[in-house]
Scaffold this motif. Structure first.
Motif, PDB file in Angstrom:
ATOM      1  N   LEU A 111      18.307   7.728  11.467  1.00  0.00           N
ATOM      2  CA  LEU A 111      17.704   8.502  12.151  1.00  0.00           C
ATOM      3  C   LEU A 111      18.564   9.651  12.588  1.00  0.00           C
ATOM      4  CD1 LEU A 111      16.670   5.601  13.537  1.00  0.00           C
ATOM      5  CD2 LEU A 111      14.888   7.002  14.097  1.00  0.00           C
ATOM      6  N   VAL A 112      18.296  10.873  12.247  1.00  0.00           N
ATOM      7  CA  VAL A 112      18.997  12.090  12.579  1.00  0.00           C
ATOM      8  C   VAL A 112      18.568  13.288  13.394  1.00  0.00           C
ATOM      9  CG1 VAL A 112      20.583  13.961  11.502  1.00  0.00           C
ATOM     10  CG2 VAL A 112      20.302  11.619  10.398  1.00  0.00           C
ATOM     11  N   GLY A 113      19.032  13.860  14.312  1.00  0.00           N
ATOM     12  CA  GLY A 113      18.403  14.981  14.791  1.00  0.00           C
ATOM     13  C   GLY A 113      19.343  15.960  15.696  1.00  0.00           C
ATOM     14  N   HIS A 114      18.975  17.094  15.904  1.00  0.00           N
ATOM     15  CA  HIS A 114      19.758  18.009  16.793  1.00  0.00           C
ATOM     16  C   HIS A 114      18.964  18.435  17.893  1.00  0.00           C
ATOM     17  CE1 HIS A 114      20.935  22.246  17.630  1.00  0.00           C
ATOM     18  NE2 HIS A 114      21.896  21.537  17.693  1.00  0.00           N
ATOM     19  N   SER A 115      19.698  18.498  19.124  1.00  0.00           N
ATOM     20  CA  SER A 115      18.922  19.079  20.265  1.00  0.00           C
ATOM     21  C   SER A 115      17.849  18.396  20.644  1.00  0.00           C
ATOM     22  CB  SER A 115      18.887  20.492  20.373  1.00  0.00           C
ATOM     23  OG  SER A 115      18.682  21.140  21.628  1.00  0.00           O
ATOM     24  N   LEU A 116      16.579  18.834  20.591  1.00  0.00           N
ATOM     25  CA  LEU A 116      15.210  18.232  20.920  1.00  0.00           C
ATOM     26  C   LEU A 116      15.016  17.199  19.931  1.00  0.00           C
ATOM     27  CD1 LEU A 116      12.492  17.662  22.407  1.00  0.00           C
ATOM     28  CD2 LEU A 116      11.767  19.646  21.338  1.00  0.00           C
ATOM     29  N   GLY A 117      15.261  17.506  18.630  1.00  0.00           N
ATOM     30  CA  GLY A 117      15.398  16.545  17.722  1.00  0.00           C
ATOM     31  C   GLY A 117      16.209  15.266  17.935  1.00  0.00           C
ATOM     32  N   GLY A 118      17.360  15.487  18.391  1.00  0.00           N
ATOM     33  CA  GLY A 118      18.219  14.413  18.565  1.00  0.00           C
ATOM     34  C   GLY A 118      17.687  13.432  19.683  1.00  0.00           C
ATOM     35  N   ALA A 119      16.890  13.962  20.714  1.00  0.00           N
ATOM     36  CA  ALA A 119      16.115  13.487  21.830  1.00  0.00           C
ATOM     37  C   ALA A 119      15.322  12.550  21.299  1.00  0.00           C
ATOM     38  CB  ALA A 119      15.783  14.117  22.821  1.00  0.00           C
TER      39      ALA A 119
ATOM     40  N   ASP B  89      13.181   7.458  18.957  1.00  0.00           N
ATOM     41  CA  ASP B  89      12.501   6.576  17.899  1.00  0.00           C
ATOM     42  C   ASP B  89      13.536   5.244  17.384  1.00  0.00           C
ATOM     43  OD1 ASP B  89      10.111   7.946  17.391  1.00  0.00           O
ATOM     44  OD2 ASP B  89      11.050   9.327  16.246  1.00  0.00           O
ATOM     45  N   SER B  90      14.794   5.415  18.045  1.00  0.00           N
ATOM     46  CA  SER B  90      15.626   4.402  17.643  1.00  0.00           C
ATOM     47  C   SER B  90      15.558   3.225  18.219  1.00  0.00           C
ATOM     48  CB  SER B  90      17.274   4.986  17.600  1.00  0.00           C
ATOM     49  OG  SER B  90      17.577   5.255  18.911  1.00  0.00           O
ATOM     50  N   ILE B  91      14.673   3.159  19.245  1.00  0.00           N
ATOM     51  CA  ILE B  91      14.352   2.301  20.258  1.00  0.00           C
ATOM     52  C   ILE B  91      13.050   1.753  19.836  1.00  0.00           C
ATOM     53  CG2 ILE B  91      13.608   1.486  22.687  1.00  0.00           C
ATOM     54  CD1 ILE B  91      15.597   3.603  23.611  1.00  0.00           C
ATOM     55  N   TYR B  92      12.158   3.012  19.607  1.00  0.00           N
ATOM     56  CA  TYR B  92      10.680   2.799  19.250  1.00  0.00           C
ATOM     57  C   TYR B  92      10.461   1.805  17.948  1.00  0.00           C
ATOM     58  CZ  TYR B  92       6.078   3.987  17.688  1.00  0.00           C
ATOM     59  OH  TYR B  92       4.711   4.294  16.891  1.00  0.00           O
ATOM     60  N   LEU B  93      11.164   2.274  16.692  1.00  0.00           N
ATOM     61  CA  LEU B  93      10.718   1.801  15.451  1.00  0.00           C
ATOM     62  C   LEU B  93      11.205   0.033  15.471  1.00  0.00           C
ATOM     63  CD1 LEU B  93      12.128   4.900  13.153  1.00  0.00           C
ATOM     64  CD2 LEU B  93       9.692   3.941  13.530  1.00  0.00           C
ATOM     65  N   PRO B  94      12.266  -0.114  15.721  1.00  0.00           N
ATOM     66  CA  PRO B  94      12.683  -1.702  15.790  1.00  0.00           C
ATOM     67  C   PRO B  94      11.537  -2.582  16.705  1.00  0.00           C
ATOM     68  CG  PRO B  94      14.674  -0.379  16.182  1.00  0.00           C
ATOM     69  CD  PRO B  94      13.618   0.598  16.457  1.00  0.00           C
ATOM     70  N   LEU B  95      10.867  -1.841  17.601  1.00  0.00           N
ATOM     71  CA  LEU B  95       9.948  -2.588  18.338  1.00  0.00           C
ATOM     72  C   LEU B  95       8.701  -2.699  17.445  1.00  0.00           C
ATOM     73  CD1 LEU B  95      10.352  -1.103  21.831  1.00  0.00           C
ATOM     74  CD2 LEU B  95      11.171  -3.369  21.122  1.00  0.00           C
ATOM     75  N   HIS B  96       8.650  -1.946  16.527  1.00  0.00           N
ATOM     76  CA  HIS B  96       7.343  -2.110  15.659  1.00  0.00           C
ATOM     77  C   HIS B  96       7.461  -2.342  14.236  1.00  0.00           C
ATOM     78  CE1 HIS B  96       4.869  -0.433  18.947  1.00  0.00           C
ATOM     79  NE2 HIS B  96       6.002   0.509  19.333  1.00  0.00           N
ATOM     80  N   LEU B  97       8.837  -2.316  13.752  1.00  0.00           N
ATOM     81  CA  LEU B  97       9.284  -2.740  12.417  1.00  0.00           C
ATOM     82  C   LEU B  97      10.166  -3.657  12.530  1.00  0.00           C
ATOM     83  CD1 LEU B  97       9.449   1.010  10.877  1.00  0.00           C
ATOM     84  CD2 LEU B  97       7.623  -0.900  10.344  1.00  0.00           C
ATOM     85  N   SER B  98      10.090  -4.974  12.205  1.00  0.00           N
ATOM     86  CA  SER B  98      11.272  -5.930  12.244  1.00  0.00           C
ATOM     87  C   SER B  98      11.762  -6.171  10.783  1.00  0.00           C
ATOM     88  CB  SER B  98      10.832  -7.182  12.892  1.00  0.00           C
ATOM     89  OG  SER B  98       9.860  -7.781  12.355  1.00  0.00           O
ATOM     90  N   THR B  99      10.743  -6.102   9.674  1.00  0.00           N
ATOM     91  CA  THR B  99      11.134  -6.358   8.503  1.00  0.00           C
ATOM     92  C   THR B  99      10.458  -5.661   7.347  1.00  0.00           C
ATOM     93  OG1 THR B  99       9.442  -7.863   8.032  1.00  0.00           O
ATOM     94  CG2 THR B  99      11.644  -8.759   8.983  1.00  0.00           C
ATOM     95  N   THR B 100      10.914  -5.297   6.228  1.00  0.00           N
ATOM     96  CA  THR B 100      10.262  -4.670   5.306  1.00  0.00           C
ATOM     97  C   THR B 100       9.298  -5.434   4.609  1.00  0.00           C
ATOM     98  OG1 THR B 100      11.648  -5.352   3.386  1.00  0.00           O
ATOM     99  CG2 THR B 100      12.289  -3.171   4.755  1.00  0.00           C
TER     100      THR B 100
END
Length: 163
Positions: free
Chosen positions: A64-72, A77-88
């Motif tokens: 996950l990469v972002g700048h300014s607002l995109g960074g926020a 998302d770095s917290i959100y995604l692992p809560l909804h995706l644990s495996t491929t």
């Protein structure tokens, strides 16, 4: 609207995370409400895009990469995604790496601590950029660890503690 990101940045009261998006995250974890609302608007689309990409490219790594607002938003998302995706789809554990540039403070100290415990994060800031020092700590905001500063010579980077 060209000023939409400025309005999002300016809406900066601390608010709890939406428990339907962040199940199991402690209630004491609070974030900039403008960032939280912007994340809520994009969360399902981001999740769907990541699921599709993981499946199509048979990978288990997400950066996950972002700048300014995109960074926020990337940080949320770095917290959100692992809560909804644990495996491929092939049952491989997904690994995450987050790199943000010039991001302001996103949440309270409980948020920063949660990020420190759950996110592989690098925060890159130019030493002269004012955005990473807002909103102020006196308003209850804090950065997670993982910060590096680009020095005035633009060649030297130094690690810094959170703040």
């Amino acid at each position: 609207m060209p000023y939409e990101s400025l309005l999002t940045d300016a809406d900066f009261f601390l608010d709890t995370l939406d428990p339907s998006l962040f199940p199991g995250v402690p209630k004491g974890v609070k974030v900039h409400n403008g960032f939280g609302e912007a994340h809520k608007d994009t969360a399902q689309s981001v999740l769907s895009a990541v699921q599709t990409t993981l499946s199509q490219h048979q990978t288990s790594k997400v950066t996950l990469v972002g700048h300014s607002l995109g960074g926020a938003l990337s940080l949320l998302d770095s917290i959100y995604l692992p809560l909804h995706l644990s495996t491929t789809p092939g049952d491989t554990k997904i690994t995450y790496k987050t790199v943000v540039y010039g991001v302001s403070r996103v949440g309270n100290p409980a948020f920063a601590n949660y990020v420190d415990q759950h996110v592989d994060l690098t925060r890159v800031n130019n030493d002269n950029d004012l955005i990473p020092i807002v909103p102020g700590r006196f308003l209850g905001f804090a950065h997670p660890n993982g910060e590096v500063h680009i020095q005035d010579d633009e060649k030297t980077w130094v690690g810094c503690p959170g703040g």
